[in-house]
Motif scaffolding. Structure first.
Motif, PDB file in Angstrom:
ATOM      1  N   LEU A   1       0.718  -1.269  -0.013  1.00  0.00           N
ATOM      2  CA  LEU A   1      -0.024   0.052  -0.105  1.00  0.00           C
ATOM      3  C   LEU A   1       0.957   1.257   0.092  1.00  0.00           C
ATOM      4  CD1 LEU A   1      -2.912   1.323   0.436  1.00  0.00           C
ATOM      5  CD2 LEU A   1      -2.437   1.054   2.769  1.00  0.00           C
ATOM      6  N   HIS A   2       0.484   2.208  -0.727  1.00  0.00           N
ATOM      7  CA  HIS A   2       0.869   3.781  -0.680  1.00  0.00           C
ATOM      8  C   HIS A   2      -0.136   4.715  -0.786  1.00  0.00           C
ATOM      9  CE1 HIS A   2       3.631   6.917  -1.559  1.00  0.00           C
ATOM     10  NE2 HIS A   2       2.694   7.467  -2.542  1.00  0.00           N
ATOM     11  N   VAL A   3      -0.090   5.438   0.311  1.00  0.00           N
ATOM     12  CA  VAL A   3      -1.025   6.506   0.516  1.00  0.00           C
ATOM     13  C   VAL A   3      -0.410   7.793   0.587  1.00  0.00           C
ATOM     14  CG1 VAL A   3      -2.762   7.539   2.204  1.00  0.00           C
ATOM     15  CG2 VAL A   3      -2.166   4.895   2.121  1.00  0.00           C
ATOM     16  N   GLY A   4      -0.919   8.575  -0.309  1.00  0.00           N
ATOM     17  CA  GLY A   4      -0.405   9.992  -0.656  1.00  0.00           C
ATOM     18  C   GLY A   4      -0.832  10.582  -1.911  1.00  0.00           C
ATOM     19  N   THR A   5      -0.656  11.936  -2.094  1.00  0.00           N
ATOM     20  CA  THR A   5      -1.088  12.547  -3.492  1.00  0.00           C
ATOM     21  C   THR A   5       0.122  12.247  -4.369  1.00  0.00           C
ATOM     22  OG1 THR A   5      -2.081  14.414  -2.037  1.00  0.00           O
ATOM     23  CG2 THR A   5      -1.384  14.887  -4.498  1.00  0.00           C
ATOM     24  N   ILE A   6      -0.253  12.223  -5.305  1.00  0.00           N
ATOM     25  CA  ILE A   6       0.630  11.565  -6.460  1.00  0.00           C
ATOM     26  C   ILE A   6       1.286  12.877  -7.016  1.00  0.00           C
ATOM     27  CG2 ILE A   6       1.106  10.207  -8.738  1.00  0.00           C
ATOM     28  CD1 ILE A   6      -1.745   8.832  -8.154  1.00  0.00           C
ATOM     29  N   ILE A   7       2.574  13.218  -6.204  1.00  0.00           N
ATOM     30  CA  ILE A   7       3.297  14.281  -6.675  1.00  0.00           C
ATOM     31  C   ILE A   7       4.717  13.812  -6.412  1.00  0.00           C
ATOM     32  CG2 ILE A   7       1.739  16.190  -5.991  1.00  0.00           C
ATOM     33  CD1 ILE A   7       2.976  16.421  -3.311  1.00  0.00           C
ATOM     34  N   GLU A   8       5.819  14.487  -6.866  1.00  0.00           N
ATOM     35  CA  GLU A   8       7.250  14.294  -7.165  1.00  0.00           C
ATOM     36  C   GLU A   8       7.784  13.755  -5.988  1.00  0.00           C
ATOM     37  OE1 GLU A   8      11.059  15.039  -9.693  1.00  0.00           O
ATOM     38  OE2 GLU A   8       9.353  16.614  -9.655  1.00  0.00           O
ATOM     39  N   ARG A   9       7.282  14.508  -4.845  1.00  0.00           N
ATOM     40  CA  ARG A   9       8.157  14.250  -3.578  1.00  0.00           C
ATOM     41  C   ARG A   9       7.779  13.303  -2.843  1.00  0.00           C
ATOM     42  NH1 ARG A   9       5.529  16.040   1.021  1.00  0.00           N
ATOM     43  NH2 ARG A   9       3.728  17.799   0.694  1.00  0.00           N
ATOM     44  N   LYS A  10       6.649  12.658  -3.099  1.00  0.00           N
ATOM     45  CA  LYS A  10       6.018  11.401  -2.542  1.00  0.00           C
ATOM     46  C   LYS A  10       6.663  10.019  -2.981  1.00  0.00           C
ATOM     47  CE  LYS A  10       2.827  13.498  -0.139  1.00  0.00           C
ATOM     48  NZ  LYS A  10       2.687  13.576   1.432  1.00  0.00           N
ATOM     49  N   ASN A  11       7.428  10.160  -4.199  1.00  0.00           N
ATOM     50  CA  ASN A  11       8.349   9.203  -4.623  1.00  0.00           C
ATOM     51  C   ASN A  11       7.455   7.928  -5.384  1.00  0.00           C
ATOM     52  OD1 ASN A  11      11.085   8.625  -5.300  1.00  0.00           O
ATOM     53  ND2 ASN A  11      11.546   7.974  -3.117  1.00  0.00           N
ATOM     54  N   LEU A  12       6.614   7.995  -5.832  1.00  0.00           N
ATOM     55  CA  LEU A  12       5.913   7.035  -6.322  1.00  0.00           C
ATOM     56  C   LEU A  12       6.615   6.154  -7.539  1.00  0.00           C
ATOM     57  CD1 LEU A  12       3.595   4.897  -6.554  1.00  0.00           C
ATOM     58  CD2 LEU A  12       2.280   6.692  -7.556  1.00  0.00           C
ATOM     59  N   LEU A  13       7.330   7.056  -8.206  1.00  0.00           N
ATOM     60  CA  LEU A  13       8.251   6.359  -9.260  1.00  0.00           C
ATOM     61  C   LEU A  13       9.241   5.472  -8.905  1.00  0.00           C
ATOM     62  CD1 LEU A  13       8.644   6.370 -12.178  1.00  0.00           C
ATOM     63  CD2 LEU A  13      10.243   8.299 -12.229  1.00  0.00           C
ATOM     64  N   ASN A  14       9.795   5.713  -7.947  1.00  0.00           N
ATOM     65  CA  ASN A  14      11.123   4.824  -7.427  1.00  0.00           C
ATOM     66  C   ASN A  14      10.163   3.721  -6.621  1.00  0.00           C
ATOM     67  OD1 ASN A  14      13.224   5.909  -8.159  1.00  0.00           O
ATOM     68  ND2 ASN A  14      13.558   7.239  -6.474  1.00  0.00           N
ATOM     69  N   ILE A  15       9.063   4.044  -5.994  1.00  0.00           N
ATOM     70  CA  ILE A  15       8.465   2.646  -5.565  1.00  0.00           C
ATOM     71  C   ILE A  15       7.972   1.653  -6.663  1.00  0.00           C
ATOM     72  CG2 ILE A  15       6.308   1.847  -4.506  1.00  0.00           C
ATOM     73  CD1 ILE A  15       5.881   4.609  -2.837  1.00  0.00           C
ATOM     74  N   CYS A  16       7.596   2.161  -7.964  1.00  0.00           N
ATOM     75  CA  CYS A  16       7.419   1.439  -9.009  1.00  0.00           C
ATOM     76  C   CYS A  16       8.555   0.820  -9.470  1.00  0.00           C
ATOM     77  CB  CYS A  16       6.786   2.112 -10.041  1.00  0.00           C
ATOM     78  SG  CYS A  16       5.052   2.815  -9.482  1.00  0.00           S
ATOM     79  N   LYS A  17       9.556   1.375  -9.493  1.00  0.00           N
ATOM     80  CA  LYS A  17      11.025   0.910  -9.888  1.00  0.00           C
ATOM     81  C   LYS A  17      11.408  -0.225  -8.944  1.00  0.00           C
ATOM     82  CE  LYS A  17      12.913   4.863 -12.267  1.00  0.00           C
ATOM     83  NZ  LYS A  17      13.743   5.988 -12.351  1.00  0.00           N
ATOM     84  N   ALA A  18      11.117  -0.051  -7.580  1.00  0.00           N
ATOM     85  CA  ALA A  18      11.341  -0.998  -6.535  1.00  0.00           C
ATOM     86  C   ALA A  18      10.479  -2.477  -7.117  1.00  0.00           C
ATOM     87  CB  ALA A  18      10.942  -0.702  -5.211  1.00  0.00           C
ATOM     88  N   LEU A  19       9.175  -2.181  -7.280  1.00  0.00           N
ATOM     89  CA  LEU A  19       8.256  -3.355  -7.787  1.00  0.00           C
ATOM     90  C   LEU A  19       8.945  -4.184  -8.995  1.00  0.00           C
ATOM     91  CD1 LEU A  19       4.563  -1.981  -7.636  1.00  0.00           C
ATOM     92  CD2 LEU A  19       5.661  -3.607  -6.147  1.00  0.00           C
ATOM     93  N   ASN A  20       9.409  -3.162 -10.085  1.00  0.00           N
ATOM     94  CA  ASN A  20       9.985  -3.895 -11.248  1.00  0.00           C
ATOM     95  C   ASN A  20      11.235  -4.940 -10.303  1.00  0.00           C
ATOM     96  OD1 ASN A  20      10.335  -4.575 -13.734  1.00  0.00           O
ATOM     97  ND2 ASN A  20      11.741  -2.713 -13.988  1.00  0.00           N
TER      98      ASN A  20
END
Length: 383
Positions: A202-221
């Protein structure tokens, strides 16, 4: 005691500042019913509907004040504060009305962060100018400053040269509902309601750059062949989703990330999770990941830990301060460190159980009664 609040965000904000305002007001009204709490709201709103008898909403009455409600909130409201016999005024998010010191009414201002000062490139230039002016005025003119973390306190001292003795660090609390284990039937009902998978991160937070969702997705990869668990994202798009989705398409991970608001909208439903469902949603997760680059506090960490959910967060900003010894800490620029956290929590049941226990213990630092008590002590100290 008559306590006044700037209630704009309590009534009109559905992100962190709004939740902070609503939780604090409700806690104070419940735990200290001998006082009356006046919520100065510039215009009618539906996000907050308190039912305590000692909470009273105050809207601008004069025609000019209703037409220019922003001016009423930022300056003219001082006349109403005086007229209504307000004993103390609390600016809940970074500002107090101009001219408040001249009324003789003591004040507290909560400073959540100084991001417009530290990261001005993340904001529009006009917003930086407005935020800076309000922050500087509030820190210079409020009777006391309530910082929500030591990190924020240190920024106030460094940037504004504020006397440290004027600043109180008071940690927030999540809503009490997050600290109650949800029954299995409630969790299963929430799973069915939102069509959640049997297991998920789970990730909770507005989808903005500083919340770092892109790197979470890279970790999923990195774990795609090891761990068959998708990521559920709870939060609205703040202008960064397209970049994240482009990466997911390129990496062939589109079926491994569920944007819950988007999924609800496609099903013809309201695109947000009901507040009463959030504790169960957290408690269904295998782990919650929150590797933000910078935060004023990081409330999802406490919301997850309070429900016994392992947390992966970042080594930066105030996040280690809030997480204590209970989280897996990862460099926010290192998807591999995040991936290692996923692997350890997923594969080592004893480790995950120990994380849950440490998280529950850490969450005790932020109990609602402690939070409300600390705020009331601050009020009493300046009267």
């Amino acid at each position: 005691m008559n306590i006044g609040f700037d209630a704009k965000r309590a009534y009109h904000n559905n992100t962190g500042l709004g939740f902070f305002s609503r939780v604090l007001i409700r806690l104070l009204a419940d735990q200290y019913p001998e006082h009356t709490y006046y919520l100065f709201n510039p215009r009618p709103g539906k996000s907050f509907q308190p039912n305590q008898a000692n909470i009273r909403e105050v809207l601008p009455k004069a025609t000019l004040h209703r037409l220019l409600s922003a001016a009423w909130r930022s300056r003219w409201v001082t006349r109403d504060l005086t007229r209504m016999g307000i004993n103390l005024y609390h600016g809940l998010s970074h500002e107090i009305p101009a001219g408040l010191p001249q009324t003789g009414i003591p004040s507290v201002v909560t400073i959540h962060d100084l991001f417009p000062e530290i990261y001005p490139e993340q904001y529009k230039p006009i917003d930086v100018k407005i935020y800076r002016a309000k922050l500087r005025y509030a820190c210079g003119n409020a009777t006391r400053i309530m910082a929500i973390s030591e990190e924020t306190k240190n920024h106030i001292i460094k940037i504004y040269g504020t006397d440290p003795g004027k600043i109180d660090v008071i940690y927030q609390s999540c809503a009490p509902a997050f600290m109650v284990p949800e029954p299995e039937e409630k969790k299963e009902a929430v799973r069915q309601k939102y069509q959640l998978p049997e297991a998920f991160f789970l990730h909770v937070g507005t989808i903005i750059e500083r919340k770092n969702l892109l790197n979470i997705c890279k970790a999923l990869n990195s774990i795609r062949n090891d761990i068959p668990i998708p990521l559920v994202v709870v939060g609205n798009d703040g202008g960064f989703k397209d970049k994240v989705k482009a990466y997911l398409k390129e990496a062939g991970l589109e079926d491994r990330v569920c944007f819950l608001s988007e999924q609800l909208a496609l099903a013809g439903k309201k695109p947000f999770v009901a507040t009463e469902d959030l504790p169960a949603l957290y408690q269904l997760a295998t782990a919650m990941i929150y590797p933000s680059y910078f935060e004023g506090f990081g409330m999802p960490i406490i919301e997850a830990m309070a429900g016994g959910v392992p947390v992966i967060t970042a080594t930066t900003s105030c996040l280690p301060e809030i997480a204590g010894n209970a989280a897996w800490l990862a460099d926010p620029d290192s998807p591999e460190e995040m991936a290692n956290g996923f692997r350890k929590i997923y594969s080592d049941a004893a480790f995950a159980a120990a994380m849950r226990q440490r998280g529950l213990e850490n969450a005790q630092r932020f109990r609602p009664e402690v939070y409300a008590g600390d705020v009331m002590k601050l009020y009493q100290s300046i009267l």
